[in-house]
Design a protein around this motif. Structure first.
Motif, PDB file in Angstrom:
ATOM      1  N   ARG A  78       0.883  -1.176   0.000  1.00  0.00           N
ATOM      2  CA  ARG A  78       0.000   0.000   0.000  1.00  0.00           C
ATOM      3  C   ARG A  78       0.916   1.220   0.000  1.00  0.00           C
ATOM      4  N   THR A  96       3.047   7.364  -7.786  1.00  0.00           N
ATOM      5  CA  THR A  96       2.284   6.191  -7.334  1.00  0.00           C
ATOM      6  C   THR A  96       1.292   5.770  -8.422  1.00  0.00           C
ATOM      7  N   ARG A 130       0.958   2.228 -10.406  1.00  0.00           N
ATOM      8  CA  ARG A 130      -0.305   1.519 -10.589  1.00  0.00           C
ATOM      9  C   ARG A 130      -0.537   1.229 -12.070  1.00  0.00           C
ATOM     10  N   ILE A 189       1.601  -1.761  -8.424  1.00  0.00           N
ATOM     11  CA  ILE A 189       0.722  -1.754  -7.250  1.00  0.00           C
ATOM     12  C   ILE A 189      -0.738  -1.774  -7.713  1.00  0.00           C
ATOM     13  N   ASP A 234      -6.469  -0.273  -5.496  1.00  0.00           N
ATOM     14  CA  ASP A 234      -6.892   0.103  -4.139  1.00  0.00           C
ATOM     15  C   ASP A 234      -5.713   0.172  -3.163  1.00  0.00           C
ATOM     16  N   ALA A 235      -4.498   0.023  -3.667  1.00  0.00           N
ATOM     17  CA  ALA A 235      -3.308   0.088  -2.805  1.00  0.00           C
ATOM     18  C   ALA A 235      -2.739   1.500  -2.744  1.00  0.00           C
ATOM     19  N   LYS A 269      -2.870   5.239  -1.671  1.00  0.00           N
ATOM     20  CA  LYS A 269      -3.532   6.045  -0.632  1.00  0.00           C
ATOM     21  C   LYS A 269      -3.142   7.505  -0.768  1.00  0.00           C
ATOM     22  N   ASN A 328      -0.593   1.744   8.684  1.00  0.00           N
ATOM     23  CA  ASN A 328      -1.776   1.724   7.818  1.00  0.00           C
ATOM     24  C   ASN A 328      -1.446   1.836   6.334  1.00  0.00           C
ATOM     25  N   VAL A 329      -0.177   2.131   6.052  1.00  0.00           N
ATOM     26  CA  VAL A 329       0.304   2.171   4.679  1.00  0.00           C
ATOM     27  C   VAL A 329       1.741   1.639   4.745  1.00  0.00           C
ATOM     28  N   ASP A 330       2.230   1.025   3.659  1.00  0.00           N
ATOM     29  CA  ASP A 330       3.548   0.371   3.711  1.00  0.00           C
ATOM     30  C   ASP A 330       4.686   1.268   3.250  1.00  0.00           C
TER      31      ASP A 330
END
Ligand code: ARG
Length: 232
Positions: A120, A133, A137, A142, A145-146, A148, A164-166
């Motif tokens: 994420r 990002t 995608r 990624i 929905d990954a 954020k 909550n995010v990587d």
């Protein structure tokens, strides 16, 4: 009158998004940072009054400029073709890549873009970090929905610390600043070769004076002093 805010051509009202240290951030209720000092010095040397700073969402800066709510954007804003269709930029005053931040002592320690598979990944809304990002995608690295999106980078990094995010993609100097003060570290760098400029309306002739002032600030060593003050 073109190039006017509130009907006053002598004042330049600056705007920023103050969650991007050391370029701009809040300290004791005041907006401070490299961009703040550089913009104020440039406006002053160009012979204009510095208006009150507006702290806005990053994605509101260009609309607010074109609405005449502010006259100048100083927000670590990358000069890119899309933005150049909407506003004018001063000469570049900074160069940056994007860095990928992760939890310092977490299990997830990617070494390159392909390692982000299944992660994420967060970025601030409307930024070039977000564009990176989206590229990941679009390239299938990624999942849809990954991705954020956050209102600012402090919220993104807090979410990273909370797990909550990587990973968070953010401009290199800002990533280094977060890494120095929080439990996050730079996993790797994406070489985007961006340049930051200050934004002004396309019909605002005062940009020539601001560019002259920026050149003078570089030539007389003030620029280096500001870099030493905010980055070292
Ligand atoms: N350089 C990046 C961009 O232009 C990020 C800027 C974010 N600036 C800020 N003050 N939050 O999209």
């Amino acid at each position: 009158i073109a190039g006017c805010s509130g009907g006053n051509d002598d004042t330049i009202v600056p705007g920023t998004n103050a969650a991007f240290a050391p370029f701009e951030y809040e300290e004791d209720g005041e907006i401070v940072g490299f961009d703040i000092d550089l913009a104020e010095e440039a406006i002053d040397r160009a012979g204009y009054e510095v208006g009150d700073w507006s702290d806005l969402k990053f994605s509101s800066l260009i609309p607010s400029l074109n609405n005449n709510d502010i006259d100048l954007i100083a927000a670590g804003m990358t000069i890119n073709p899309d933005r150049k269709e909407q506003i004018a930029f001063t000469d570049p005053y900074w160069e940056s890549n994007q860095s990928v931040l992760v939890q310092s002592d977490g299990d997830f320690q990617p070494e390159g873009e392909s390692d982000l598979d299944g992660a994420r990944v967060g970025a601030q809304k409307g930024t070039t970090g977000e564009s990176e990002t989206e590229r990941l995608r679009n390239e299938g690295v990624i999942a849809e929905d990954a991705l954020k999106r956050y209102n600012n980078y402090v919220l993104a990094v807090e979410d990273l610390e909370a797990g909550n995010v990587d990973a968070v993609v953010v401009d290199q100097p800002v990533a280094n600043n977060f890494a120095a003060g929080r439990d996050v570290s730079v996993a790797f760098v994406i070489e985007t070769g961006e340049q930051f400029g200050m934004g002004m309306r396309q019909d605002d002739d005062r940009i020539g004076d601001i560019n002259d002032a920026l050149a003078e600030i570089r030539d007389d060593g003030t620029y280096d002093d500001l870099v030493a003050e905010w980055f070292e």
